[in-house]
Motif scaffolding. Sequence first.
Motif, PDB file in Angstrom:
ATOM      1  N   GLU A  99      -4.881   1.555  -4.982  1.00  0.00           N
ATOM      2  CA  GLU A  99      -4.149   2.773  -4.634  1.00  0.00           C
ATOM      3  C   GLU A  99      -4.280   3.099  -3.150  1.00  0.00           C
ATOM      4  OE1 GLU A  99      -3.751   5.975  -7.929  1.00  0.00           O
ATOM      5  OE2 GLU A  99      -5.793   5.215  -8.057  1.00  0.00           O
ATOM      6  N   TYR A 100      -5.304   2.574  -2.528  1.00  0.00           N
ATOM      7  CA  TYR A 100      -5.466   2.765  -1.086  1.00  0.00           C
ATOM      8  C   TYR A 100      -4.234   2.269  -0.330  1.00  0.00           C
ATOM      9  CZ  TYR A 100      -6.715   0.695   3.459  1.00  0.00           C
ATOM     10  OH  TYR A 100      -6.713   0.273   4.766  1.00  0.00           O
ATOM     11  N   PHE A 101      -3.626   1.175  -0.809  1.00  0.00           N
ATOM     12  CA  PHE A 101      -2.532   0.562  -0.061  1.00  0.00           C
ATOM     13  C   PHE A 101      -1.275   1.428  -0.058  1.00  0.00           C
ATOM     14  CE2 PHE A 101      -5.302  -2.942  -1.294  1.00  0.00           C
ATOM     15  CZ  PHE A 101      -5.530  -3.533  -0.063  1.00  0.00           C
ATOM     16  N   ILE A 102      -1.080   2.203  -1.121  1.00  0.00           N
ATOM     17  CA  ILE A 102       0.115   3.060  -1.127  1.00  0.00           C
ATOM     18  C   ILE A 102      -0.092   4.227  -0.156  1.00  0.00           C
ATOM     19  CG2 ILE A 102      -0.469   4.687  -3.006  1.00  0.00           C
ATOM     20  CD1 ILE A 102       2.397   4.260  -4.049  1.00  0.00           C
ATOM     21  N   ARG A 150       6.116  -0.356  -0.589  1.00  0.00           N
ATOM     22  CA  ARG A 150       6.435  -1.788  -0.489  1.00  0.00           C
ATOM     23  C   ARG A 150       5.156  -2.622  -0.455  1.00  0.00           C
ATOM     24  NH1 ARG A 150       9.389  -4.467   4.582  1.00  0.00           N
ATOM     25  NH2 ARG A 150       7.782  -3.174   5.524  1.00  0.00           N
ATOM     26  N   ALA A 151       4.231  -2.230   0.400  1.00  0.00           N
ATOM     27  CA  ALA A 151       2.962  -2.950   0.485  1.00  0.00           C
ATOM     28  C   ALA A 151       2.180  -2.840  -0.822  1.00  0.00           C
ATOM     29  CB  ALA A 151       2.129  -2.390   1.641  1.00  0.00           C
ATOM     30  N   HIS A 152       2.246  -1.669  -1.430  1.00  0.00           N
ATOM     31  CA  HIS A 152       1.530  -1.461  -2.678  1.00  0.00           C
ATOM     32  C   HIS A 152       2.047  -2.396  -3.768  1.00  0.00           C
ATOM     33  CE1 HIS A 152       0.459   1.226  -6.285  1.00  0.00           C
ATOM     34  NE2 HIS A 152      -0.670   0.775  -5.812  1.00  0.00           N
ATOM     35  N   LEU A 153       3.372  -2.566  -3.840  1.00  0.00           N
ATOM     36  CA  LEU A 153       3.941  -3.461  -4.845  1.00  0.00           C
ATOM     37  C   LEU A 153       3.513  -4.909  -4.599  1.00  0.00           C
ATOM     38  CD1 LEU A 153       7.522  -1.925  -5.212  1.00  0.00           C
ATOM     39  CD2 LEU A 153       5.732  -2.020  -6.965  1.00  0.00           C
ATOM     40  N   ALA A 154       3.435  -5.292  -3.315  1.00  0.00           N
ATOM     41  CA  ALA A 154       2.987  -6.662  -2.999  1.00  0.00           C
ATOM     42  C   ALA A 154       1.553  -6.865  -3.492  1.00  0.00           C
ATOM     43  CB  ALA A 154       3.083  -6.911  -1.495  1.00  0.00           C
ATOM     44  N   VAL A 155       0.724  -5.856  -3.268  1.00  0.00           N
ATOM     45  CA  VAL A 155      -0.677  -5.949  -3.701  1.00  0.00           C
ATOM     46  C   VAL A 155      -0.759  -5.999  -5.229  1.00  0.00           C
ATOM     47  CG1 VAL A 155      -2.889  -4.726  -3.779  1.00  0.00           C
ATOM     48  CG2 VAL A 155      -1.595  -4.839  -1.643  1.00  0.00           C
ATOM     49  N   ILE A 156       0.032  -5.157  -5.892  1.00  0.00           N
ATOM     50  CA  ILE A 156       0.015  -5.152  -7.362  1.00  0.00           C
ATOM     51  C   ILE A 156       0.360  -6.533  -7.909  1.00  0.00           C
ATOM     52  CG2 ILE A 156       1.257  -4.313  -9.400  1.00  0.00           C
ATOM     53  CD1 ILE A 156       1.473  -1.597  -8.018  1.00  0.00           C
ATOM     54  N   ALA A 157       1.388  -7.145  -7.318  1.00  0.00           N
ATOM     55  CA  ALA A 157       1.806  -8.468  -7.800  1.00  0.00           C
ATOM     56  C   ALA A 157       0.664  -9.476  -7.682  1.00  0.00           C
ATOM     57  CB  ALA A 157       3.026  -8.950  -7.015  1.00  0.00           C
ATOM     58  N   VAL A 158       0.014  -9.468  -6.521  1.00  0.00           N
ATOM     59  CA  VAL A 158      -1.089 -10.420  -6.309  1.00  0.00           C
ATOM     60  C   VAL A 158      -2.238 -10.128  -7.290  1.00  0.00           C
ATOM     61  CG1 VAL A 158      -2.830 -11.225  -4.672  1.00  0.00           C
ATOM     62  CG2 VAL A 158      -0.496 -10.773  -3.892  1.00  0.00           C
ATOM     63  N   ARG A 192      -2.767   3.386 -13.409  1.00  0.00           N
ATOM     64  CA  ARG A 192      -2.774   4.110 -12.131  1.00  0.00           C
ATOM     65  C   ARG A 192      -1.729   3.563 -11.149  1.00  0.00           C
ATOM     66  NH1 ARG A 192      -4.672   8.959 -11.277  1.00  0.00           N
ATOM     67  NH2 ARG A 192      -4.677   8.401  -9.069  1.00  0.00           N
ATOM     68  N   ASP A 193      -1.791   2.291 -10.885  1.00  0.00           N
ATOM     69  CA  ASP A 193      -0.962   1.723  -9.808  1.00  0.00           C
ATOM     70  C   ASP A 193       0.499   1.541 -10.199  1.00  0.00           C
ATOM     71  OD1 ASP A 193      -3.898   0.635  -9.318  1.00  0.00           O
ATOM     72  OD2 ASP A 193      -2.857   0.665  -7.390  1.00  0.00           O
ATOM     73  N   ILE A 194       0.725   1.182 -11.455  1.00  0.00           N
ATOM     74  CA  ILE A 194       2.111   0.936 -11.863  1.00  0.00           C
ATOM     75  C   ILE A 194       2.718   2.203 -12.465  1.00  0.00           C
ATOM     76  CG2 ILE A 194       3.617  -0.428 -13.359  1.00  0.00           C
ATOM     77  CD1 ILE A 194       1.567  -2.734 -13.098  1.00  0.00           C
ATOM     78  N   TYR A 195       2.074   2.727 -13.501  1.00  0.00           N
ATOM     79  CA  TYR A 195       2.666   3.863 -14.219  1.00  0.00           C
ATOM     80  C   TYR A 195       2.637   5.148 -13.386  1.00  0.00           C
ATOM     81  CZ  TYR A 195       3.327   7.378 -17.864  1.00  0.00           C
ATOM     82  OH  TYR A 195       3.785   8.449 -18.604  1.00  0.00           O
ATOM     83  N   PHE A 196       1.449   5.544 -12.948  1.00  0.00           N
ATOM     84  CA  PHE A 196       1.332   6.822 -12.245  1.00  0.00           C
ATOM     85  C   PHE A 196       1.962   6.778 -10.852  1.00  0.00           C
ATOM     86  CE2 PHE A 196      -1.251   9.625  -9.421  1.00  0.00           C
ATOM     87  CZ  PHE A 196      -0.789  10.836  -9.917  1.00  0.00           C
ATOM     88  N   ARG A 197       1.811   5.689 -10.143  1.00  0.00           N
ATOM     89  CA  ARG A 197       2.295   5.635  -8.763  1.00  0.00           C
ATOM     90  C   ARG A 197       3.774   5.282  -8.643  1.00  0.00           C
ATOM     91  NH1 ARG A 197      -0.755   8.036  -4.831  1.00  0.00           N
ATOM     92  NH2 ARG A 197      -2.969   7.677  -5.223  1.00  0.00           N
TER      93      ARG A 197
END
Lengths: 508, 75
Positions: free
Chosen positions: A111-114, A120-128, A346-351
Amino acid sequence: MVGQGAGVTLIAFWAVTMIGLAYYIYRRQNVTDTKEFITAGGRAQVGLTTASFAVTWMWAGDVLGVPEYVGITGIAGIWMYAAPAVLSSLIVIPFALRMRRLFPQGLTYSEYFIERFGKRAHLAVIAVLLYTMVLGGVIQLYVGGAVIGGLTGISTTVVIAALMGVVGIYILLGGLWSSMTTDFVQFLSAIAITLVFVPFLVFEAGGPGAIYDSMTTNLGSQAPAFLSMANVSAIEDLFLPYALGLGVWGVVSLATWQRVFAVRRDKTSRFLTVGGIGVFTTISMYGVIGVVGLAAFPEVAPGNITIETLGLLPEWATVVFLLVVLMVLGSSTDSYLTAIASLTARDIYFRHIDTEASDAAQLRVARGASIGFAVVIFAATVWALSNLGFVRLLLIGGIGASGLVGPFALSLFWRRTSSAGFVTGVVVSQLLTGFLLLGNAGFPLWIELQLWEIMAVGHLVSSSLAFGVSLVSPDDFRFETIAQGGSEIAADGGETDTGAGTETGGER
Amino acid sequence: MIGETGFRVLLIGFWLAEFAFAALVTYWFVGEGFSDDEDVESGPKPLESSGYTLRSLAMWGGFFVVLLAMITLGA
């Protein structure tokens, strides 16, 4: 080889014990909100967290992998396997201290990345992270299923389904509290058994003196190299790819970060230090199995040393060994499943899906994800068993780390790191290393590199692109804008005297 | 090439290190339990001091010294 009946009894015993423990801790710790489910409320004591961290890093594959390293290169294989595995624990310390300064009680580090770079960066991190964590679970089940299935005669698919089902149920109950509590019992069981089981194996083989004599006789002209800790002839194949990939894997692993946020804030570096060094000692004990194997079975292929060596033991000892595998396997798999459940909630649903979601809704998603991804990991493991080798699986997992560590470090310690630089570094590095690892001579521009060179390329490309693009298009980030209340972060990322952080965003 | 005495020392050293690790973690757990329940009311603890971090890093330093000694003496 033990019978199917003994195997089923063992798995059933393990299942009842783990689910019972999870239910106990669910009631005791009142796991009814996301903070408790994801980070154990940030108040776990250092002993519990250290045990959980260490046993998460003790992979089921180590029981096969370390003896195999010893079979290939001799006693130097012990440190070649163990040192990279613990390197992550050291490297993650500055990251962990920095993050806990920014976010005294974070939930997921991703969540720090968002906050730092945006969606955009957050989605890249989630994928990895998503594929890295799923792979982490697959790697555990792959080896555990094969070993337990092989030694009991139970179908590997049935073993994998049973293991994943049990882990899914107990994570559903208590999230990280379940994971850490079962980890502690698994830690004690695995280590106690190792402390008894490995010396027993040594004395079954005639004792240290007889093993040494057999090694020098059986290995002949190879004995000086195989009995030297400084034999580095296989360092490019065994040490460097592991060090450059999995050696930094802990920095990006959500399972590591959940424990960083779970432990008391004033004990952060201590649990990483003791846990990391402790993993080295356990892996060394597994290495002794390889040493015995070299003495007793000099003609056996390195990959089969563990199984052959266990043949020296009576059946009851093989059952004990299976229990070690079950414990180690369960502890790692549950950690990755908890991490994925947290990432989903947290990262996908909430954010990204429902930013107004209540805490109860997030908890429901986390619990649903723990079952949903248990099914995904099961299916992926079944597929991998037919289509991928174990080493390739390990290395694909390492790619995620090579693409993320450098840009992550830049973002934490250099305020001019920009979103464009971060995303470019991560995405290009991932694509390039994936191409180099999975491609072949039929692909245009593909060149053959050694495995450690592919990992080095990943680090170099991700870090230099993140740095270079940020130089051309810099950010001027003020860390205090994302710092959580109670932190001590100033605008330039330095420390204030008064704790000037501001409360921002949702649950953090 | 490591001698027989060195080989024995190596095996015993691995066992003792594993035992010490297990004993330390168990000691911590028995003394502290699952969670620091004071944290619920008072909020997160302050971040560890730099001296505390340095002691952790010193432990890492000691570990790498032992590792290098093991490789050098076991050559």
